[in-house]
Design an enzyme around this catalytic site. Sequence first.
Site, PDB file in Angstrom:
ATOM      1  CG  LEU A   1      -6.884  12.087 -11.044  1.00 17.52           C
ATOM      2  CD1 LEU A   1      -7.568  11.146 -12.022  1.00 17.52           C
ATOM      3  CD2 LEU A   1      -6.281  13.262 -11.805  1.00 17.52           C
ATOM      4  CG  ASP A   2      -7.839   6.833  -7.237  1.00 15.06           C
ATOM      5  OD1 ASP A   2      -8.781   7.313  -6.590  1.00 15.06           O
ATOM      6  OD2 ASP A   2      -7.934   5.812  -7.945  1.00 15.06           O
ATOM      7  CB  ILE A   3      -3.059   9.634  -3.672  1.00 13.54           C
ATOM      8  CG1 ILE A   3      -1.804  10.394  -3.231  1.00 13.54           C
ATOM      9  CG2 ILE A   3      -2.917   8.135  -3.436  1.00 13.54           C
ATOM     10  CD1 ILE A   3      -1.562  10.338  -1.735  1.00 13.54           C
TER      11      ILE A   3
ATOM     12  CB  SER B   1      -4.605   8.728 -10.826  1.00 17.93           C
ATOM     13  OG  SER B   1      -4.946   7.385 -10.573  1.00 17.93           O
TER      14      SER B   1
END
Length: 244
Positions: free
Chosen positions: A119-121, A123
Amino acid sequence: MEKTRISKLMAERGLCSRREADSYIERGWVRVDGVVVAELGSKAYPDQQITLERPALQRQTARVTILLNKPVGYVSAQAEKGYRPAVSLIQAASRYRGDRAPLRFDPSHLRGLAPAGRLDIDSQGLLVLTQDGRVARQLIGDDSEVDKEYLVRVQGRIASDGLALLNHGLELDGKPLRRAQVEWLNRDQLRFVLHEGKKRQIRRMCELVGLKVVGLKRVRMGKVALGDLPQGQWRYLRKGERFA
């Protein structure tokens, strides 16, 4: 019919990860058709029965899976560029008060705890961290059938055929994407349901149809939803709770 490494068969059957399988084999905790196997690299036929001894089953039962509502600004895995890893939020004080799991938090629950899916930074939302290789394989294995649901805020003007392309027809890294389910929830928010997880996939998909993602939140992985878990807090996956 050719023989296959037992560790590979065990992983394919969801018994454990290949690394765990090798560990169990070394300890003599694996039987093939009732016979103990203790040599690494041993092979078996795909139709043979593979079972685990009680110590291996007990070790698996003791492994925990944690659900975290990750805020923006934390990376999923290793710390980078001064940003903190999401696992640093797993502390007794940040445990959700509504967690109904009977477990008491113990520092040993952090040992080997790893994210099952990125889960991207930039997001937020549901991040699964687990000590259990079976859970990780179910969520991120090549043959995973667990879908993931996201709420996505966007800006820009979508191409005339953009919504249709988001559902099916786009390529990333030279490969066609699996069919997705994408729909408008309101004038600036989309709902995505994906059956795969390429790096920054939703952001890149949106860019291809003229949209810019300004907010992304994962709210479900399979049958497990984020629910009312507050941001920055976590809870244990309960006994009987399943992703698929």
